[in-house]
Design a protein around this motif. Structure first.
Motif, PDB file in Angstrom:
ATOM      1  N   TRP A 175       0.833  -1.207   0.000  1.00 33.59           N
ATOM      2  CA  TRP A 175       0.000   0.000   0.000  1.00 33.59           C
ATOM      3  C   TRP A 175       0.869   1.260   0.000  1.00 33.59           C
ATOM      4  N   ARG A 176       1.994   1.217   0.708  1.00 34.00           N
ATOM      5  CA  ARG A 176       2.888   2.383   0.756  1.00 34.00           C
ATOM      6  C   ARG A 176       3.432   2.688  -0.636  1.00 34.00           C
ATOM      7  N   THR A 177       3.894   1.659  -1.357  1.00 32.51           N
ATOM      8  CA  THR A 177       4.411   1.887  -2.711  1.00 32.51           C
ATOM      9  C   THR A 177       3.295   2.345  -3.644  1.00 32.51           C
ATOM     10  N   GLU A 178       2.110   1.747  -3.518  1.00 33.07           N
ATOM     11  CA  GLU A 178       0.965   2.163  -4.331  1.00 33.07           C
ATOM     12  C   GLU A 178       0.610   3.625  -4.054  1.00 33.07           C
ATOM     13  N   LEU A 179       0.673   4.009  -2.789  1.00 37.42           N
ATOM     14  CA  LEU A 179       0.332   5.376  -2.393  1.00 37.42           C
ATOM     15  C   LEU A 179       1.322   6.380  -2.975  1.00 37.42           C
ATOM     16  N   THR A 180       2.606   6.080  -2.918  1.00 44.77           N
ATOM     17  CA  THR A 180       3.610   7.003  -3.476  1.00 44.77           C
ATOM     18  C   THR A 180       3.486   7.096  -4.996  1.00 44.77           C
ATOM     19  N   GLU A 181       3.199   5.965  -5.663  1.00 45.87           N
ATOM     20  CA  GLU A 181       3.004   5.994  -7.117  1.00 45.87           C
ATOM     21  C   GLU A 181       1.791   6.823  -7.489  1.00 45.87           C
TER      22      GLU A 181
ATOM     23  N   ILE B 135      -6.482  14.547  -7.034  1.00 48.35           N
ATOM     24  CA  ILE B 135      -6.379  14.289  -5.590  1.00 48.35           C
ATOM     25  C   ILE B 135      -6.364  12.783  -5.376  1.00 48.35           C
ATOM     26  N   VAL B 136      -5.532  12.335  -4.435  1.00 46.69           N
ATOM     27  CA  VAL B 136      -5.501  10.918  -4.075  1.00 46.69           C
ATOM     28  C   VAL B 136      -6.507  10.690  -2.952  1.00 46.69           C
ATOM     29  N   SER B 137      -7.475   9.815  -3.207  1.00 47.79           N
ATOM     30  CA  SER B 137      -8.488   9.477  -2.208  1.00 47.79           C
ATOM     31  C   SER B 137      -8.183   8.093  -1.653  1.00 47.79           C
ATOM     32  N   ILE B 138      -8.217   7.973  -0.323  1.00 45.13           N
ATOM     33  CA  ILE B 138      -7.935   6.705   0.348  1.00 45.13           C
ATOM     34  C   ILE B 138      -9.168   6.279   1.131  1.00 45.13           C
ATOM     35  N   SER B 139      -9.615   5.042   0.900  1.00 51.87           N
ATOM     36  CA  SER B 139     -10.698   4.464   1.698  1.00 51.87           C
ATOM     37  C   SER B 139     -10.058   3.692   2.840  1.00 51.87           C
ATOM     38  N   VAL B 140     -10.352   4.108   4.071  1.00 52.13           N
ATOM     39  CA  VAL B 140      -9.786   3.470   5.260  1.00 52.13           C
ATOM     40  C   VAL B 140     -10.863   2.610   5.904  1.00 52.13           C
ATOM     41  N   ILE B 141     -10.524   1.351   6.152  1.00 51.58           N
ATOM     42  CA  ILE B 141     -11.446   0.419   6.790  1.00 51.58           C
ATOM     43  C   ILE B 141     -10.970   0.205   8.226  1.00 51.58           C
ATOM     44  N   SER B 142     -11.906   0.258   9.183  1.00 52.78           N
ATOM     45  CA  SER B 142     -11.579   0.101  10.597  1.00 52.78           C
ATOM     46  C   SER B 142     -12.458  -0.974  11.212  1.00 52.78           C
ATOM     47  N   ALA B 143     -11.838  -1.856  12.007  1.00 54.79           N
ATOM     48  CA  ALA B 143     -12.575  -2.898  12.718  1.00 54.79           C
ATOM     49  C   ALA B 143     -11.728  -3.356  13.898  1.00 54.79           C
ATOM     50  N   MET B 144     -12.366  -3.554  15.033  1.00 57.10           N
ATOM     51  CA  MET B 144     -11.724  -4.075  16.237  1.00 57.10           C
ATOM     52  C   MET B 144     -10.447  -3.306  16.600  1.00 57.10           C
ATOM     53  N   GLU B 145     -10.555  -1.981  16.587  1.00 58.84           N
ATOM     54  CA  GLU B 145      -9.487  -1.063  16.972  1.00 58.84           C
ATOM     55  C   GLU B 145      -8.253  -1.155  16.080  1.00 58.84           C
ATOM     56  N   LYS B 146      -8.429  -1.593  14.834  1.00 68.73           N
ATOM     57  CA  LYS B 146      -7.358  -1.622  13.838  1.00 68.73           C
ATOM     58  C   LYS B 146      -7.844  -0.869  12.614  1.00 68.73           C
ATOM     59  N   SER B 147      -6.902  -0.357  11.826  1.00 63.51           N
ATOM     60  CA  SER B 147      -7.253   0.343  10.597  1.00 63.51           C
ATOM     61  C   SER B 147      -6.329  -0.098   9.473  1.00 63.51           C
ATOM     62  N   GLY B 148      -6.829  -0.037   8.261  1.00 64.28           N
ATOM     63  CA  GLY B 148      -6.036  -0.377   7.092  1.00 64.28           C
ATOM     64  C   GLY B 148      -6.637   0.243   5.850  1.00 64.28           C
ATOM     65  N   ILE B 149      -5.857   0.252   4.768  1.00 70.52           N
ATOM     66  CA  ILE B 149      -6.323   0.820   3.508  1.00 70.52           C
ATOM     67  C   ILE B 149      -7.172  -0.217   2.785  1.00 70.52           C
ATOM     68  N   ALA B 150      -8.324   0.206   2.314  1.00 70.47           N
ATOM     69  CA  ALA B 150      -9.191  -0.661   1.517  1.00 70.47           C
ATOM     70  C   ALA B 150      -9.036  -0.383   0.029  1.00 70.47           C
ATOM     71  N   ALA B 151      -8.823   0.897  -0.340  1.00 67.74           N
ATOM     72  CA  ALA B 151      -8.691   1.263  -1.743  1.00 67.74           C
ATOM     73  C   ALA B 151      -8.026   2.634  -1.871  1.00 67.74           C
ATOM     74  N   ILE B 152      -7.331   2.813  -2.992  1.00 62.00           N
ATOM     75  CA  ILE B 152      -6.731   4.112  -3.332  1.00 62.00           C
ATOM     76  C   ILE B 152      -7.180   4.454  -4.733  1.00 62.00           C
ATOM     77  N   LYS B 153      -7.660   5.690  -4.923  1.00 64.45           N
ATOM     78  CA  LYS B 153      -8.072   6.100  -6.275  1.00 64.45           C
ATOM     79  C   LYS B 153      -7.790   7.594  -6.474  1.00 64.45           C
ATOM     80  N   LEU B 154      -7.687   7.982  -7.736  1.00 64.56           N
ATOM     81  CA  LEU B 154      -7.477   9.387  -8.096  1.00 64.56           C
ATOM     82  C   LEU B 154      -8.819  10.030  -8.375  1.00 64.56           C
ATOM     83  N   MET B 155      -8.968  11.278  -7.908  1.00 62.54           N
ATOM     84  CA  MET B 155     -10.219  12.017  -8.110  1.00 62.54           C
ATOM     85  C   MET B 155      -9.916  13.426  -8.569  1.00 62.54           C
ATOM     86  N   ASP B 156     -10.893  14.041  -9.248  1.00 56.53           N
ATOM     87  CA  ASP B 156     -10.747  15.447  -9.649  1.00 56.53           C
ATOM     88  C   ASP B 156     -10.913  16.319  -8.416  1.00 56.53           C
ATOM     89  N   PRO B 157     -10.138  17.448  -8.367  1.00 51.81           N
ATOM     90  CA  PRO B 157     -10.251  18.328  -7.178  1.00 51.81           C
ATOM     91  C   PRO B 157     -11.590  19.030  -7.092  1.00 51.81           C
TER      92      PRO B 157
END
Length: 197
Positions: free
Chosen positions: A158-164, A175-197
């Motif tokens: 995800w880190r390399t995908e995010l920098t790319e 703009i880079v949009s990140i979907s963050v998923i949270s469950a049981m006091e943990k978080s992680g990236i679900a998706a990364i996509k580009l959007m118009d500002p």
């Protein structure tokens, strides 16, 4: 015995009609007790119970009492002579990608995590601790929601995908949009996509 002779009469047992008590019209006032309670965390649960027979493919489940997972496969075995139908569950951890398998009677309850998905805008930096600088869609900066761990293979990807995507967004003025998923006091990236500002 005549009709209705064997039946007992309904007796009024309210406090006014109990034998031995005086009918006092005066009632004592209850003492006022100080009930100030300090506010704390709501104490809400991280999971809720669900019968194993109601699980569906693509649904969520907690495996081994601590791993929030997405159900990949379900199969039901027939009941034995004296038993219950068993559910064979195969699920994949939503944060690490590790697969887990379990067998549970269809009538027993399993834990299902409360999962929350929120979209943020990437602000272009990741600090030394691995926290990603994000901004809500309302424009409020948030720095402690998402932490990427380099020891985890998925977080490295995800880190390399995010920098790319950040480099691509800069050249295309997006703009880079990140979907963050949270469950049981943990978080992680679900998706990364580009959007118009």
């Amino acid at each position: 015995m005549a009709f209705g002779e064997g039946r007992k009469k309904k007796v009024d047992r309210s406090p006014d009609n109990v034998v031995g008590q005086k009918n006092n019209k005066k009632t004592k006032k209850a003492k006022k007790i100080d009930t100030d309670i300090a506010s704390t965390d709501s104490g809400s649960s991280l999971t809720y119970p669900l019968a194993a027979g109601q699980l569906k493919k693509g649904g969520m489940i907690v495996m081994k009492d601590k791993f929030p997972c997405k159900v990949e496969a379900l199969s039901t075995s027939k009941t034995g002579k004296h038993g219950h139908a068993k559910i064979n569950i195969t699920a994949k951890d939503i944060f690490t990608g590790k697969k887990y398998a379990d067998i549970c009677p269809s009538t027993h309850s399993v834990k299902v995590p409360f999962v929350k998905r929120v979209d943020y805008n990437y602000m272009g930096s990741i600090d030394d601790m691995g926290y990603v600088s994000l901004m809500t869609t309302a424009g409020v900066p948030v720095n402690n929601v998402l932490q990427l761990d380099d020891s985890n293979e998925i977080d490295k990807n995800w880190r390399t995908e995010l920098t790319e995507q950040a480099k691509k967004a800069e050249t295309e003025n997006k703009i880079v949009s990140i979907s963050v998923i949270s469950a049981m006091e943990k978080s992680g990236i679900a998706a990364i996509k580009l959007m118009d500002p």
